[in-house]
Design a protein around this motif. Structure first.
Motif, PDB file in Angstrom:
ATOM      1  N   THR A  59      36.995  34.964  37.418  1.00 11.93           N
ATOM      2  CA  THR A  59      37.991  35.998  37.145  1.00 11.93           C
ATOM      3  C   THR A  59      38.371  35.966  35.673  1.00 11.93           C
ATOM      4  O   THR A  59      38.556  34.896  35.089  1.00 11.93           O
ATOM      5  N   SER A  76      30.507  40.980  44.203  1.00 11.44           N
ATOM      6  CA  SER A  76      30.965  40.634  42.850  1.00 11.44           C
ATOM      7  C   SER A  76      29.809  40.532  41.870  1.00 11.44           C
ATOM      8  O   SER A  76      29.976  40.799  40.671  1.00 11.44           O
ATOM      9  N   LEU A 130      38.253  44.368  41.733  1.00 11.18           N
ATOM     10  CA  LEU A 130      39.399  43.681  42.323  1.00 11.18           C
ATOM     11  C   LEU A 130      40.351  44.618  43.058  1.00 11.18           C
ATOM     12  O   LEU A 130      41.332  44.164  43.653  1.00 11.18           O
ATOM     13  N   TYR A 178      39.521  40.907  48.366  1.00 11.91           N
ATOM     14  CA  TYR A 178      39.916  39.833  47.455  1.00 11.91           C
ATOM     15  C   TYR A 178      41.376  39.489  47.707  1.00 11.91           C
ATOM     16  O   TYR A 178      42.259  40.319  47.517  1.00 11.91           O
ATOM     17  N   LEU A 210      44.087  37.966  46.199  1.00 12.79           N
ATOM     18  CA  LEU A 210      44.463  37.533  44.850  1.00 12.79           C
ATOM     19  C   LEU A 210      45.839  36.883  44.826  1.00 12.79           C
ATOM     20  O   LEU A 210      46.723  37.217  45.607  1.00 12.79           O
ATOM     21  N   ILE A 214      41.581  33.577  43.361  1.00 11.63           N
ATOM     22  CA  ILE A 214      41.208  34.170  44.635  1.00 11.63           C
ATOM     23  C   ILE A 214      41.317  33.127  45.739  1.00 11.63           C
ATOM     24  O   ILE A 214      40.740  32.036  45.623  1.00 11.63           O
TER      25      ILE A 214
END
Length: 262
Positions: free
Chosen positions: A23, A84, A95, A100, A102, A113
């Motif tokens: 990320t 991804s 995203l 996901y 998060l 994640i």
């Protein structure tokens, strides 16, 4: 050697890793990519290496912001890893997918994640340029473990797999050599590990066979992890032919002295 793309792809397919979801962020923009070449490369303090294709925007953002997050995938995240790694930030804001899970990091701007084995916040410490790729090495500032997933990694070995059964069988493995010390003493060294199923035995029998047919037998202590070692004076001048280790009916393949030590 002149390499073909098929040859190097086959070589890469022979490698086995845990897929990392990387990320990154730049301003208000956030991105994720899958990197199969992700690995922990030091411990104190911990550092993680990520290998990224040179034209990938993730590498540009890491180089600029000096930080990244990484979640090492669990077997339940194969679809996330595939998605991804299949699209760029230029194609779509990945995203925005609700797959996901998060959550905000503490020391870096990119999200982390949930659902993987391990999620780490990393500060960039080094970049190494290679043909076609860049290696980004980050110091881990903090990490979160998911104890429910820690033993269920997503394995990349060409295709994606879940982990197989633990290997608890195999032969006793050992080697032996003869060295001359600075004091001109001839020493016989033996080092090995008993078979997995035999871990817990206190001793192992070692048989030394000489070229004239004579034999010596000794008992070596085995530690709680199954390892044994000795370095002892070679008291007999007759050359050694081979050495065996045995536990009951389990007899190892012999160690010979095919590689002289000088």
């Amino acid at each position: 050697m002149e390499w073909t793309r098929d040859q190097v792809n086959k070589m890469a397919g022979a490698m086995t890793t845990t897929v990392g979801l990387i990320t990154t962020s730049k301003g208000e923009s956030h991105n994720v990519m899958a990197a199969e070449w992700s690995y922990m490369v030091s411990k104190m303090p911990p550092h993680i290496l990520v290998c990224i294709y040179e034209e990938n925007i993730t590498g540009d953002w890491i180089a600029e912001t000096k930080e990244f997050g990484i979640t090492f995938c669990s077997e339940k995240q194969a679809s996330l890893a595939n998605f991804s790694g299949s699209y760029s930030w230029n194609d779509i804001t990945k995203l925005n997918s609700n797959l996901y899970d998060l959550y905000p990091a503490k020391y870096i701007n990119p999200y982390l994640i949930r659902g993987g084995l391990l999620a780490c916040e990393c500060r960039l410490s080094n970049v190494i340029s290679l043909p076609e790729y860049r290696l980004f090495i980050g110091e881990v500032l903090r990490c979160d473990f998911d104890e429910a997933m820690i033993n269920s990694p997503l394995i990349k070995h060409g295709a994606m797999y879940s982990i197989g059964q633990r290997i608890d069988h195999g032969p006793t493995t050992f080697s032996a050599d003869i060295i001359e010390t600075e004091d001109n003493e001839t020493m016989l060294r033996i080092a090995g590990r008993v078979a997995y199923q035999s871990i817990g035995v206190p001793t192992i029998k070692v048989t030394i066979v000489y070229v004239d047919g004579n034999q010596d037998a000794i008992e070596l202590s085995v530690n709680s992890d199954g390892y044994f070692y000795t370095s002892m004076p070679k008291s007999v001048n007759t050359p050694i032919l081979e050495i065996f280790c045995s536990l009951g009916d389990d007899i190892s393949r012999p160690a010979t002295f095919r590689i002289p030590r000088h």
